[in-house]
Design a protein around this motif. Structure first.
Motif: not given
Ligand code: GCU
Length: 436
Positions: A152, A271, A275, A295, A297, A314, A319, A364
């Motif tokens: 990030f 996160s 994914k 990872s 949803e 999502l 979002r 979550w």
């Molecule tokens: C949000 C999102 C998630 C993701 C997360 C992140 O919470 O809803 O799907 O994994 O951000 O990237 O921190």
């Protein structure tokens, strides 16, 4: 006498199983609505579902051998994920170039040699590009296995190393501004990896594609828009596929670097970047191992299980719809019609190792949904002569199950915690050490 005893034993087993099969119940304080859509945290309400079978071809035939899996079913599943979830990505660009502007500098208190490369995605030097930083252990006499991370933060924020090119970051107003040094959200300490003989490399996801609504014109996807179009087609790449594509371009460079063993490159992300590494590993079989942290949803958690985030959350318009292909939103209200689920995503890694790391309080992201996806992916690993988790009993926090599929839940929140690295290293040692 026998019946009551058996009944009592069964009741005890059942009680034990019920205790270990579910993570701790979600606290009542968690928000129960996101983007106007209810969020379920009650195990009793996850619903019933039937997962698509990774070993059943679209024509109904059962896959019974490794060859049919590799040549027919695997490509079929990749296409289904492309068309319905992540979107199709372009091939390696013909006019891509590597500018190795740091050809090998002692770094990390002399423990590493650092290289830096700008990867230009087209011949336009002002067009989209990514900066890659590569550390290999100082004094390594052979090509090393390596962990490629997608972060990030720009590389200068990810590592504590004053020699890293500063790079740029997207600020809150969606403008690119100079990055800050060593301020990374996930500031990485790599001493242990280096000491164990691994190289570490990193790219910044924002170099490839921005992570905000309306970011399309500023990223690599814009380079590939068909003439006259302002959006990718409904089955073309979203941001996650673009970030994964950027990892493959980093791999293109790593294949040319003599200090690195390209057959032992693992990938890691957290996160939405968890994914990303799941999809990058599924698509690009050059990656030898995947570590996907939380990872959730759209990653390794089963979509058909209604717990925590769902496809509807999502892809809600305000979002993250841009992270996926436009077709994905069609399944927000019809998850039962999605031709894939996370068990198939995990299965696409076979026979290569994949570690799913979750957290007890990351409700979550549905840690149990990730565990169940791994369990349901197991028949594919077995078909290829590899070992899945070998149990349908969800382990407690801090008790990793490591085979070719690995599952490990820390006691704590969303993301990677410092203590997790010991387990990542253990998993990497199991699979990346030894073979040349
Ligand atoms: C949000 C999102 C998630 C993701 C997360 C992140 O919470 O809803 O799907 O994994 O951000 O990237 O921190």
């Amino acid at each position: 006498m026998r019946t009551p005893f058996c009944f009592a034993a069964f009741a005890i087993c059942f009680a034990l199983e019920a205790q270990t099969q579910n993570p701790p119940p979600a606290p009542a304080s968690l928000p129960r609505v996101t983007a106007g859509i209810p969020v379920n945290y009650d195990e009793a309400l996850v619903g019933t579902y039937q997962l698509p079978d990774p070993l059943k071809m679209a024509n109904g035939k059962q896959v019974r051998d490794a060859r049919t899996w590799t040549e027919k079913r695997r490509p079929e599943i990749v296409r289904l994920f492309e068309e319905n979830q992540y979107g199709r990505s372009p091939a390696r660009p013909a006019d891509m170039t590597f500018d190795v502007f740091d050809t090998g500098t002692p770094a990390m208190d002399g423990k590493a040699i650092r290289k830096q490369v700008t990867i230009y995605f087209s011949k336009d030097k002002n067009g989209p590009k990514e900066d890659l930083v590569v550390y290999v252990p100082a004094g390594a006499s052979k090509p090393v296995p390596l962990l490629l991370c997608i972060d990030f933060s720009p590389n200068a924020g990810t590592f504590d190393d004053a020699g890293i090119k500063l790079g740029e970051i997207w600020n809150r107003d969606h403008k690119r501004v100079p990055a800050e040094r060593g301020s990374g959200m996930f500031h990485m300490k790599i001493d242990n990896l280096l000491a164990a003989g691994y190289g570490v490399a990193a790219i910044y996801y924002g170099d490839i594609e921005p992570d905000f609504l309306g970011g399309l014109p500023f990223g690599v996807r814009a380079l590939y828009l068909k003439p006259g179009k302002t959006e990718p087609a409904p089955d073309e790449w979203g941001a996650i596929a673009a970030w994964g594509w950027g990892m493959s371009r980093a791999m293109d460079y790593l294949e040319t670097d003599k200090a690195v063993d390209p057959r032992r490159v693992g990938i890691y992300g957290v996160s939405r970047l968890g994914k990303t590494v799941m999809w990058a590993g599924a698509r690009d079989t050059r990656f030898a191992l995947v570590i996907a942290s939380c990872s959730g949803e759209g990653g390794a958690a089963l979509s058909r299980r209604n717990y925590g985030e769902t496809i509807a959350h999502l892809t809600a318009p305000d979002r993250f719809p841009y992270q996926f292909c436009a077709n994905y939103a069609r399944y927000a209200a019809h998850v039962d019609q999605l031709p894939v689920d996370a068990n198939m995503l995990v299965a696409l890694m076979a026979p290569r190792p994949v570690l799913l790391q979750t957290g007890t309080t990351d409700y979550w992201s549905d840690p149990k949904g990730e565990f169940l996806a791994a369990v349901a992916a197991e028949p594919v690993f077995r078909l290829l002569g590899k070992q899945g988790l070998g149990t349908s009993q969800m382990p407690a926090a801090g008790q990793p199950i490591f085979h070719t599929i690995g599952y490990y839940m820390h006691d704590g929140p969303h993301g990677t915690m410092p203590g997790d690295w010991k387990y990542f290293l253990e998993f990497m040692d199991m699979h990346l050490k030894g073979g040349q």
